[in-house]
Design an enzyme around this catalytic site. Sequence first.
Site, PDB file in Angstrom:
ATOM      1  CE  LYS A   1      -3.784   1.940   2.846  1.00  0.00           C
ATOM      2  NZ  LYS A   1      -4.597   1.678   4.067  1.00  0.00           N
TER       3      LYS A   1
ATOM      4  CB  SER B   1      -7.418   4.092   3.535  1.00  0.00           C
ATOM      5  OG  SER B   1      -6.580   3.382   4.413  1.00  0.00           O
TER       6      SER B   1
ATOM      7  CB  SER C   1      -7.977   1.398   6.448  1.00  0.00           C
ATOM      8  OG  SER C   1      -8.461   2.700   6.599  1.00  0.00           O
TER       9      SER C   1
END
Length: 479
Positions: A91, A166, A190
């Site tokens: 990520k 996220s 997230s």
Amino acid sequence: MTTFEEQSEGHSEAQVRVHVFRDDALGDHDAVGLAQAIRRGEVSAAEAARDASARVRAVEDRLNAVQVHLDIPVHGSGSGGALAGVPTFVKDNTDFQGLPTGHGSLAFAPRAARRHAPFTRQFLSTGVTVLGKTRLPEFGFSPTTEYEAGEPVRNPWHTGHSAGGSSGGSAALVAAGAVPIAHANDGGGSIRIPAACCGLVGLKPTRGRMVANAQGRQLPIDLVTDGVVSRSVRDSAAFLAAAEQHWRNPKLPPVGLVEGPSDRRLRIGLLVDSPNGVRSDDDTREAVTETARRLERLGHTVEPVELSIDPHFTDDFLTYWGMLSFLIGVTGRTLGTDFDRRRMDSLSRGLRESYARDWRTTPGVLRRLKRTRLAYAAAFRGLDLILSPVLAHTTPPLGHLSPTVPYATLIERLVNYVAFTPVNNVVGTPSISVPATRTNPDGLPIGVMFSGRPGAERKLLELAFELEADQAFRRLQDV
């Protein structure tokens, strides 16, 4: 080879299911299955990386999930890792040596990281092969991966809807079959939110289970824990066990490798509506109550439970979130010398400006948030786990939670959506999202969440294994 795309009846051309499962080195393997095939010599790590890259290229124009796609993959440390040779992504809020870390923001031009973040080293120790970095909303503040400028990350189950956030880029790639597993992290939901939106397994570990990042250790409450999103329970279990081989927190009980259900029957609390007063929608309520019926059929005891958190919890969490945005605005030049906080998106700016007005409340906010652990512990008296929704309503269409929505309206929508997950981040406890059912008629996944006491990852994984064995999780390629 192009992506598989299927028109959803009654919807526009943009709203289709998208996946790239096909007959190549990856097949329809999960991460554990692919690692086993590599160890047996049926495929090579190079072939797996090559075919995963081809899948990513085939699907990316529809999902917009990738921030960086490497020409030359980076292989993990040695061939002995449990996930050796499994292609994956990191990520883009986590440093990977030689790659820029953009945090999903246009407020600065990111520079290449000089070294791996501690978690990156732990991730690579499992043997994975990194193909690049996935997209996230600005600084991970939003539960959807959308932007003021540029294309959103789309949900492969229904491309007119959010992939969550996220860790939306990671979840979209895994659900679509581009890679079997991908890095995610969780500061308010997230990992669990995009897992629920995309029909995946998402385990948020106990605070301190993974190596901590330097920023989190400096904050009064470290909300963020790293992990993965995966298509099977055994992938999340294998990752956790492999990561523990790299580093284990001596203050927590070891998890080890969880390989299936336990024979022990559990007492499970049932929480259908949010402790902050948000009522779940009908589809979500049915997913949770049907899961409760399944658990009882499997021999577990399920009973209603109350989680009596402070009535200020939601406002306090938003204030703390605003403090994080405020600190980024103050220290942003450490990210890039051209950092301009005026270029942060409207959600980040709104959070920052709200905190600037209310900063004097910080001591009280911190006291109340830290006391949440007492209410959480009280709810678990006589219980092993708590079952709840992941989110208060089903996955919204793109635009509903976009940063282009006026701030006051957006915050109201966020509060009425992300109503369950933040408690675990504040208290530091583990929880897992697993697929439950799908909406009608859109066919979007709905996840349910199990939460435990600190260190209860083994119990969560064992129960998730049992649910998966009882009724296989519906896969996108089978729809």
